[in-house]
Design an enzyme around this catalytic site. Structure first.
Site, PDB file in Angstrom:
ATOM      1  N   CYS A 126      -5.057  -3.404   3.395  1.00 41.62           N
ATOM      2  CA  CYS A 126      -4.761  -2.943   4.754  1.00 41.62           C
ATOM      3  C   CYS A 126      -5.922  -3.132   5.736  1.00 41.62           C
ATOM      4  O   CYS A 126      -6.179  -4.230   6.193  1.00 41.62           O
ATOM      5  CB  CYS A 126      -4.280  -1.495   4.701  1.00 41.62           C
ATOM      6  SG  CYS A 126      -3.308  -1.002   6.158  1.00 41.62           S
ATOM      7  N   LYS A 128     -10.232   0.692  -2.235  1.00 40.38           N
ATOM      8  CA  LYS A 128     -10.287   0.278  -0.826  1.00 40.38           C
ATOM      9  C   LYS A 128     -11.627   0.662  -0.189  1.00 40.38           C
ATOM     10  O   LYS A 128     -12.039   1.818  -0.230  1.00 40.38           O
ATOM     11  CB  LYS A 128      -9.131   0.925  -0.072  1.00 40.38           C
ATOM     12  CG  LYS A 128      -8.997   0.510   1.383  1.00 40.38           C
ATOM     13  CD  LYS A 128      -7.785   1.206   1.999  1.00 40.38           C
ATOM     14  CE  LYS A 128      -7.587   0.832   3.453  1.00 40.38           C
ATOM     15  NZ  LYS A 128      -6.423   1.554   4.029  1.00 40.38           N
ATOM     16  N   GLU A 168       0.844  -1.193   0.000  1.00 44.70           N
ATOM     17  CA  GLU A 168       0.000   0.000   0.000  1.00 44.70           C
ATOM     18  C   GLU A 168       0.884   1.249   0.000  1.00 44.70           C
ATOM     19  O   GLU A 168       1.938   1.266   0.632  1.00 44.70           O
ATOM     20  CB  GLU A 168      -0.901  -0.005   1.230  1.00 44.70           C
ATOM     21  CG  GLU A 168      -1.923   1.124   1.261  1.00 44.70           C
ATOM     22  CD  GLU A 168      -2.783   1.123   2.510  1.00 44.70           C
ATOM     23  OE1 GLU A 168      -3.934   1.571   2.425  1.00 44.70           O
ATOM     24  OE2 GLU A 168      -2.304   0.663   3.571  1.00 44.70           O
TER      25      GLU A 168
END
Length: 267
Positions: free
Chosen positions: A156, A116, A44
């Site tokens: 994440c 995301k 990321e």
């Protein structure tokens, strides 16, 4: 597919300088390719870890154009591998960007995009993070088909939400590019990665930021490959480098047949 498929996760300590991060990514992906990796995952925020949270706006790209996308497409094509491009900032609005993961095949063609969905916030003492200040929420679960099977895309903070992975269907591999903080990573990173592998009976490949950044942030690192039984195949605690290992279809089949939990689901 009956043969093993070699995958690698790149660990970086990205800086505010995009060209410096390009050089590091190219070097590390090159090393992975030399070791036989056929799919490589970047972490990321690999192209930019700015001094301030809004620095990424200057590097946000449109859906089909930009030097970060061109770099990734060329890298995949030159190294003849599948490249999962961690995340980069993609244009969303005047006040926010999307934190986006793009996937390229060995011909350099983009085959998937994931924005995301879950945005991180954390406040404890001097640590204070709130991605929603600058990032727009994604809304669609995404997977793609690789030669060894379905690959689920996540980023994440998504790791804390098991329902996301159930919505992907049965995957051979889940990828997890991340920039976990040192505080949250030391407490939960390995536990969550192994849990996602165990409950979905698939491989999990996690590519992390791992060290002390120019902006003062410290990330946890510990990029790793976890197998469908929850065993860690390879791990890199801190600093630049890579982890590498095989997606073994026989191992995948053995775990699912000996403990058929996916078939036992009632909900």
């Amino acid at each position: 597919m009956t043969q093993a498929f070699k995958v690698a996760a790149i660990q970086m300590v990205s800086t505010p300088e995009v060209e410096q991060n390009f050089a590091a990514a190219a070097r590390l992906v090159g090393q992975a390719a030399q070791q036989g990796a056929q799919l490589v995952l970047l972490p990321e925020y690999w192209p930019i870890m700015g001094m301030h949270e809004r620095d990424k706006f200057a590097h946000a790209e449109t859906d089909q154009a930009g030097r970060i996308q061109e770099f990734m497409a060329q890298l995949a094509r030159e190294r003849k591998l599948w490249l999962v491009g961690g995340t980069l900032p993609m244009a969303a609005s005047d006040s926010k960007v999307l934190n986006t993961s793009l996937v390229y095949d060995p011909e350099g063609r983009r085959v998937a995009r994931y924005d995301k969905i879950h945005l991180f916030s954390f406040a404890r003492g001097e640590e204070n993070y709130d991605e929603a200040r600058t990032i727009e929420y994604g809304g669609e679960v995404k997977t793609f088909e690789a030669p060894f099977g379905r690959v689920g895309l996540s980023v994440c903070y998504d790791l804390r939400f098991p329902e996301l992975y159930r919505a992907m269907g049965e995957c051979a591999l889940i990828v997890m590019p991340a920039a976990f903080t040192y505080t949250t990573g030391s407490a939960h990173w390995e536990i969550l990665l192994r849990a996602r592998a165990i409950e979905n009976q698939c491989y999990v490949l996690a590519s992390a930021q791992g060290g002390r950044h120019v902006n003062g942030r410290r990330t946890w690192g510990h990029s790793m490959l976890v197998d469908p039984w929850g065993e860690i195949v390879s791990v890199l605690p801190e600093g630049e480098g890579l982890v590498i290992g095989d997606i073994d279809p026989h191992r995948l089949q053995y775990v699912r047949e000996s403990l058929p939990a996916l078939r036992h689901r009632k909900l």
